[in-house]
Design a protein around this motif. Sequence first.
Motif, PDB file in Angstrom:
ATOM      1  N   PHE B  57      15.940   8.508 -67.905  1.00  0.00           N
ATOM      2  CA  PHE B  57      16.084   9.749 -68.340  1.00  0.00           C
ATOM      3  C   PHE B  57      17.121  10.422 -67.652  1.00  0.00           C
ATOM      4  O   PHE B  57      17.928  11.437 -68.328  1.00  0.00           O
ATOM      5  N   LEU B  58      17.438  10.254 -66.272  1.00  0.00           N
ATOM      6  CA  LEU B  58      18.511  10.567 -65.580  1.00  0.00           C
ATOM      7  C   LEU B  58      19.665  10.195 -66.081  1.00  0.00           C
ATOM      8  O   LEU B  58      20.879  10.968 -66.306  1.00  0.00           O
ATOM      9  N   ALA B  59      19.948   9.029 -66.563  1.00  0.00           N
ATOM     10  CA  ALA B  59      21.055   8.279 -67.228  1.00  0.00           C
ATOM     11  C   ALA B  59      21.547   9.147 -68.411  1.00  0.00           C
ATOM     12  O   ALA B  59      22.544   9.353 -68.648  1.00  0.00           O
ATOM     13  N   ALA B  60      20.324   9.398 -69.122  1.00  0.00           N
ATOM     14  CA  ALA B  60      20.642  10.134 -70.515  1.00  0.00           C
ATOM     15  C   ALA B  60      21.494  11.472 -70.293  1.00  0.00           C
ATOM     16  O   ALA B  60      21.944  11.851 -71.045  1.00  0.00           O
ATOM     17  N   TRP B  61      20.605  12.266 -69.186  1.00  0.00           N
ATOM     18  CA  TRP B  61      21.333  13.614 -68.912  1.00  0.00           C
ATOM     19  C   TRP B  61      22.980  13.556 -68.527  1.00  0.00           C
ATOM     20  O   TRP B  61      23.591  14.284 -68.779  1.00  0.00           O
ATOM     21  N   VAL B  62      23.153  12.261 -67.611  1.00  0.00           N
ATOM     22  CA  VAL B  62      24.486  11.989 -67.084  1.00  0.00           C
ATOM     23  C   VAL B  62      25.366  11.906 -68.417  1.00  0.00           C
ATOM     24  O   VAL B  62      26.513  12.319 -68.632  1.00  0.00           O
ATOM     25  N   SER B  63      24.842  11.032 -69.445  1.00  0.00           N
ATOM     26  CA  SER B  63      25.481  10.725 -70.633  1.00  0.00           C
ATOM     27  C   SER B  63      25.790  11.854 -71.676  1.00  0.00           C
ATOM     28  O   SER B  63      26.940  12.255 -72.130  1.00  0.00           O
ATOM     29  N   VAL B  64      24.839  12.932 -71.464  1.00  0.00           N
ATOM     30  CA  VAL B  64      24.740  14.176 -72.311  1.00  0.00           C
ATOM     31  C   VAL B  64      26.048  15.106 -71.599  1.00  0.00           C
ATOM     32  O   VAL B  64      26.966  15.575 -72.210  1.00  0.00           O
ATOM     33  N   TYR B  65      25.982  14.960 -70.321  1.00  0.00           N
ATOM     34  CA  TYR B  65      26.984  15.456 -69.439  1.00  0.00           C
ATOM     35  C   TYR B  65      28.627  15.196 -69.745  1.00  0.00           C
ATOM     36  O   TYR B  65      29.434  15.744 -70.215  1.00  0.00           O
ATOM     37  N   THR B  66      28.712  13.885 -69.640  1.00  0.00           N
ATOM     38  CA  THR B  66      29.944  13.285 -69.920  1.00  0.00           C
ATOM     39  C   THR B  66      30.153  13.337 -71.485  1.00  0.00           C
ATOM     40  O   THR B  66      31.441  13.702 -71.956  1.00  0.00           O
ATOM     41  N   GLY B  67      29.461  13.441 -72.184  1.00  0.00           N
ATOM     42  CA  GLY B  67      29.746  13.669 -73.819  1.00  0.00           C
ATOM     43  C   GLY B  67      30.277  15.012 -73.960  1.00  0.00           C
ATOM     44  O   GLY B  67      31.015  15.122 -74.967  1.00  0.00           O
ATOM     45  N   SER B  68      29.641  15.929 -73.309  1.00  0.00           N
ATOM     46  CA  SER B  68      30.258  17.419 -73.363  1.00  0.00           C
ATOM     47  C   SER B  68      31.392  17.460 -73.027  1.00  0.00           C
ATOM     48  O   SER B  68      32.325  18.105 -73.583  1.00  0.00           O
ATOM     49  N   LEU B  69      31.896  16.876 -71.940  1.00  0.00           N
ATOM     50  CA  LEU B  69      33.187  16.895 -71.493  1.00  0.00           C
ATOM     51  C   LEU B  69      34.221  16.070 -72.584  1.00  0.00           C
ATOM     52  O   LEU B  69      35.193  16.756 -72.887  1.00  0.00           O
ATOM     53  N   ALA B  70      33.662  15.037 -73.121  1.00  0.00           N
ATOM     54  CA  ALA B  70      34.545  14.245 -74.131  1.00  0.00           C
ATOM     55  C   ALA B  70      34.764  15.313 -75.500  1.00  0.00           C
ATOM     56  O   ALA B  70      35.643  15.208 -76.026  1.00  0.00           O
ATOM     57  N   GLU B  71      33.438  15.932 -75.810  1.00  0.00           N
ATOM     58  CA  GLU B  71      33.562  16.617 -77.024  1.00  0.00           C
ATOM     59  C   GLU B  71      34.926  17.711 -77.105  1.00  0.00           C
ATOM     60  O   GLU B  71      35.242  17.732 -78.155  1.00  0.00           O
ATOM     61  N   GLY B  72      34.960  18.255 -76.106  1.00  0.00           N
ATOM     62  CA  GLY B  72      35.871  19.340 -76.171  1.00  0.00           C
ATOM     63  C   GLY B  72      37.677  18.989 -76.626  1.00  0.00           C
ATOM     64  O   GLY B  72      38.349  19.594 -76.960  1.00  0.00           O
ATOM     65  N   ILE B  73      37.591  17.510 -76.208  1.00  0.00           N
ATOM     66  CA  ILE B  73      38.866  16.802 -76.311  1.00  0.00           C
ATOM     67  C   ILE B  73      39.053  16.108 -77.802  1.00  0.00           C
ATOM     68  O   ILE B  73      39.802  16.168 -78.418  1.00  0.00           O
ATOM     69  N   VAL B  74      38.036  15.296 -77.945  1.00  0.00           N
ATOM     70  CA  VAL B  74      37.847  14.417 -79.277  1.00  0.00           C
ATOM     71  C   VAL B  74      37.589  15.178 -80.329  1.00  0.00           C
ATOM     72  O   VAL B  74      38.244  15.030 -81.354  1.00  0.00           O
ATOM     73  N   ALA B  75      36.633  16.200 -80.340  1.00  0.00           N
ATOM     74  CA  ALA B  75      36.380  16.980 -81.610  1.00  0.00           C
ATOM     75  C   ALA B  75      37.727  17.478 -82.425  1.00  0.00           C
ATOM     76  O   ALA B  75      37.684  17.881 -83.671  1.00  0.00           O
ATOM     77  N   ARG B  76      38.688  17.758 -81.464  1.00  0.00           N
ATOM     78  CA  ARG B  76      39.908  18.528 -81.958  1.00  0.00           C
ATOM     79  C   ARG B  76      40.881  17.417 -82.865  1.00  0.00           C
ATOM     80  O   ARG B  76      41.496  18.102 -83.697  1.00  0.00           O
ATOM     81  N   LYS B  77      40.697  16.385 -82.829  1.00  0.00           N
ATOM     82  CA  LYS B  77      41.360  15.319 -83.381  1.00  0.00           C
ATOM     83  C   LYS B  77      40.701  14.751 -84.692  1.00  0.00           C
ATOM     84  O   LYS B  77      41.185  13.910 -85.388  1.00  0.00           O
ATOM     85  N   LEU B  78      39.261  14.905 -84.800  1.00  0.00           N
ATOM     86  CA  LEU B  78      38.389  13.965 -85.567  1.00  0.00           C
ATOM     87  C   LEU B  78      38.636  14.592 -87.080  1.00  0.00           C
ATOM     88  O   LEU B  78      38.851  15.694 -87.217  1.00  0.00           O
TER      89      LEU B  78
END
Lengths: 105, 163
Positions: B57-78
């Motif tokens: 569950f801790l690893a899941a929230w870490v992944s949600v956080y890193t996913g949120s960081l990635a989203e701002g960059i990746v979504a612009r190009k999809l």
Amino acid sequence: MKNYKAIFAFLLLLLPFMYACQQGTDVVESGTYQGTVDEVEPAKTEIYVKTADNKRLELYFNENTTLTRNGETVQFDQLQKGQKVEVEVNKVGQRLEPVAVRILE
Amino acid sequence: MIDQNFWRTEIWHPLSVHFPVAILLLATIVKVVAILLREQQQGFWQRAGAYLLYIGFLAAWVSVYTGSLAEGIVARKLCDPTILKDHEIAAFNLAYIFTGATALELALRFELIKFKTGLLQLIVVLLMLAGSGFLVYVGHTGATVVYQQAGGVNIPAADCAGF
């Protein structure tokens, strides 16, 4: 005491479902739309706009996006939740690129 | 040797996301096995499942956080960022569900709740099964973003310049 614990357990079980109000986004054709700013994400220079026909548009600003108020260019931090805006979007695939965002109030 | 350009912000998400996928699925399997065993045989499996759940569950929230960081960059190009939005919503759902399961598991382990423990253990497992369902869907949409739309992927020049 037993009732208190039962309520505690019930609230714990409700926790997973508190996120049920999370909203998705919609894709519209290229064009100009009026709506209300539903959410602003400054770190991502991203806004969500709710249109009059209840569509939720997710718009990531790019280097070509213009943001104006009364015809003058303004900074992204001028955008706030609840503002009325007019957005000109270009649909590329299923992605909406904001060409221009005009703050109407 | 890994190039310095490898450590882009969006890379932290794939580096972190596979831990909760493996750990939470394993936790769910272990918990299911535990409730199928006789009570005197459950101890090890219940503890192992619980520890995996806490870590997952801790690893899941870490992944949600890193996913949120990635989203701002990746979504612009999809070409279809709505898939990424589905991925994000399902990821939050699974993180909340496993958080609920963890909270209930902790409450049982520390005896904050002492009634109907068997039923509540079953509810923990049901929550974990529901979370695992979301986990599979999140994995599918994440893979779609990467393999169908090259989300977060560095695409080399046609002449492989730089390699």
